[in-house]
Design an enzyme around this catalytic site. Structure first.
Site, mmCIF file in Angstrom:
data_model
loop_
_atom_site.group_PDB
_atom_site.id
_atom_site.type_symbol
_atom_site.label_atom_id
_atom_site.label_comp_id
_atom_site.label_asym_id
_atom_site.label_seq_id
_atom_site.Cartn_x
_atom_site.Cartn_y
_atom_site.Cartn_z
ATOM 1 N N GLY A 15 0.817 -1.205 0.000
ATOM 2 C CA GLY A 15 0.000 0.000 0.000
ATOM 3 C C GLY A 15 0.848 1.251 0.000
ATOM 4 O O GLY A 15 0.562 2.214 0.718
ATOM 5 N N THR A 17 1.388 3.494 -2.357
ATOM 6 C CA THR A 17 1.104 4.498 -3.385
ATOM 7 C C THR A 17 0.414 5.752 -2.847
ATOM 8 O O THR A 17 0.250 6.723 -3.577
ATOM 9 C CB THR A 17 0.232 3.899 -4.504
ATOM 10 N N GLY A 19 -0.930 7.926 1.166
ATOM 11 C CA GLY A 19 -1.082 7.928 2.624
ATOM 12 C C GLY A 19 0.165 7.542 3.387
ATOM 13 O O GLY A 19 1.290 7.895 3.027
ATOM 14 N N TYR A 172 -14.219 -3.968 9.560
ATOM 15 C CA TYR A 172 -12.901 -3.326 9.550
ATOM 16 C C TYR A 172 -12.147 -3.645 10.837
ATOM 17 O O TYR A 172 -10.960 -4.012 10.809
ATOM 18 C CB TYR A 172 -13.046 -1.817 9.381
#
Length: 269
Positions: A15, A17, A19, A172
């Protein structure tokens, strides 16, 4: 945060890419690490690498782009094989990729609830497949970017896909609890870290305001440093080591989760 060099270290960040993942990759690369940037597509991963070269003092030769859509476990397997072949000595795996569970119950083509697969099962599978490359030398480790919301969670053992009773927040939180439990797996040295509430795509799950992704990433990068000693299964709230939810350190829960995850990712023996 430590400013020590990470020049001999090779780190894979999932992840990467946007944040916290992108900022983690930036800070690692600026400190001299070789960074493997994972993106959902090859185009996104290459764009992230190009962005870091253009905006930071980063050597393009130390950035490598990898891609896998975590909603497809076969893509995780393909990426892992490529990483092991091209980087047989991997110092750190940062399991960072995450998504907010959607409003409607959604199942992947692999048959798993989408947030549980993207946030946990894909990372479980990736970690298992990268185990041969993850160095056993001092400092080799896995860093799971978890969440304080794991404390609100329970794992629905009889219905992990939550098909019978779905709540996006519960789905989540379950994925984050599973990722935190997984850090206590004895096979690979691993820790979990809650980087604080950051202004990323996941912010609406937590609050209306958050710190910058760069501030959150600093807590992740700190744990990638071999100079920072870790205890397997430890959980950090930013820089402070604290106790995770009780379930995260229970041997029975760890073994039960591994058995469930093996079944769901097709690693049954």
């Amino acid at each position: 945060m430590s400013d020590s060099t990470l020049s001999p270290r090779t780190v894979l960040v999932t992840g990467a890419t946007s944040g916290i993942g992108l900022e983690t990759a930036r800070q690692l690369a600026e400190r001299g690490a070789t960074v493997l940037l994972h993106g959902r597509t090859a185009e996104e991963a290459r764009a992230a690498a190009d962005h870091l070269v253009a905006t930071a003092s980063v050597d393009a030769d130390r950035l490598c782009a990898y891609s896998a859509d975590f909603t497809h476990l076969d893509e995780v397997e393909t990426m892992a094989a490529r990483v092991v072949a091209e980087h047989p000595h991997l110092d750190v795996l940062v399991n960072n990729a995450a998504m907010a569970a959607p409003e409607r119950h959604t199942v992947t083509t692999d048959g798993n609830e989408i947030a549980f697969q993207v946030n946990f099962l894909a990372h479980y599978l990736l970690t298992c497949l990268l185990e041969p490359a993850l160095t056993s030398e001092p400092g080799g480790r896995v860093v799971n970017v978890s969440s304080s919301l794991h404390r609100t969670a329970s794992i629905s053992w009889a219905d992990p896909n939550r098909a019978r009773r779905y709540s996006r927040l519960a789905a989540y939180a379950q994925s984050q609890l599973a990722l935190t439990v997984f850090a206590a797996d004895p096979r690979v040295a691993a820790v979990s870290v809650h980087p604080g509430v950051c202004d990323t795509a996941l912010l609406p799950l937590y609050s209306h305001a958050g710190v910058t992704p760069a501030e959150g990433a600093a807590y992740v990068v700190r744990l990638c440093d071999a100079a920072v000693e870790i205890v397997n299964g430890a959980y950090y709230d930013r820089a402070e080591r604290v106790d995770p939810a009780p379930a995260a350190t229970e041997d029975r829960t760890i073994k039960r989760l591994n058995k469930l995850a093996d079944l769901l990712v097709g690693r049954t023996t």
